[in-house]
Design a protein around this motif. Structure first.
Motif, PDB file in Angstrom:
ATOM      1  N   LYS A 183      27.915 -25.835 -14.674  1.00 29.33           N
ATOM      2  CA  LYS A 183      28.940 -25.531 -15.659  1.00 29.33           C
ATOM      3  C   LYS A 183      29.378 -26.837 -16.321  1.00 29.33           C
ATOM      4  O   LYS A 183      29.537 -27.859 -15.654  1.00 29.33           O
ATOM      5  CB  LYS A 183      30.128 -24.860 -14.983  1.00 29.33           C
ATOM      6  N   ARG A 184      29.560 -26.797 -17.618  1.00 32.72           N
ATOM      7  CA  ARG A 184      29.954 -27.984 -18.361  1.00 32.72           C
ATOM      8  C   ARG A 184      31.385 -28.375 -18.002  1.00 32.72           C
ATOM      9  O   ARG A 184      32.299 -27.551 -18.064  1.00 32.72           O
ATOM     10  CB  ARG A 184      29.842 -27.689 -19.845  1.00 32.72           C
ATOM     11  N   ARG A 185      31.568 -29.627 -17.645  1.00 31.10           N
ATOM     12  CA  ARG A 185      32.901 -30.110 -17.286  1.00 31.10           C
ATOM     13  C   ARG A 185      33.635 -30.585 -18.536  1.00 31.10           C
ATOM     14  O   ARG A 185      33.041 -31.110 -19.459  1.00 31.10           O
ATOM     15  CB  ARG A 185      32.809 -31.265 -16.298  1.00 31.10           C
ATOM     16  N   ARG A 186      34.929 -30.399 -18.529  1.00 30.62           N
ATOM     17  CA  ARG A 186      35.776 -30.879 -19.622  1.00 30.62           C
ATOM     18  C   ARG A 186      36.713 -31.938 -19.059  1.00 30.62           C
ATOM     19  O   ARG A 186      37.238 -31.790 -17.958  1.00 30.62           O
ATOM     20  CB  ARG A 186      36.590 -29.744 -20.228  1.00 30.62           C
TER      21      ARG A 186
END
Length: 97
Positions: free
Chosen positions: A3-6
């Motif tokens: 999952k793409r981290r922010r």
């Protein structure tokens, strides 16, 4: 698939300050924070360019970009009004285009 981290604005600024302000190595900071070196370099470049207005967040713009957007919308509205008035003048003066 990961999952793409922010990352928050504060996190990015602190990471940049670790390299720029404290003189730490980019790779050491990246290992400590578990981020990629190219990402940190991009943050450093953006911070050098925009300063305190860097990393405005998702959906938000820098103030000058927001002003530019507002002005472009206003110009478009004024062009439409001008075109309508041109057509009205042509209709009322008996000339057709």
């Amino acid at each position: 698939m990961k999952k793409r981290r922010r990352f928050s604005q504060e996190f990015k600024i602190e990471a940049v300050r670790m390299v720029v302000g404290q003189g730490r190595d980019v790779f050491d900071v990246c290992q400590d924070l578990e981020i990629r070196p190219d990402m940190l370099r991009k943050w450093i470049h953006k911070f050098d360019k925009d300063g305190s207005q860097a990393f405005p967040g998702s959906g938000r713009m820098k103030s000058e970009d927001e002003e530019m957007r507002r002005l472009r919308r206003e110009v478009e509205r004024l062009r439409m009004e001008r075109d309508i008035l041109k057509k009205a003048v042509a209709i009322f003066s008996g000339q057709r285009r």
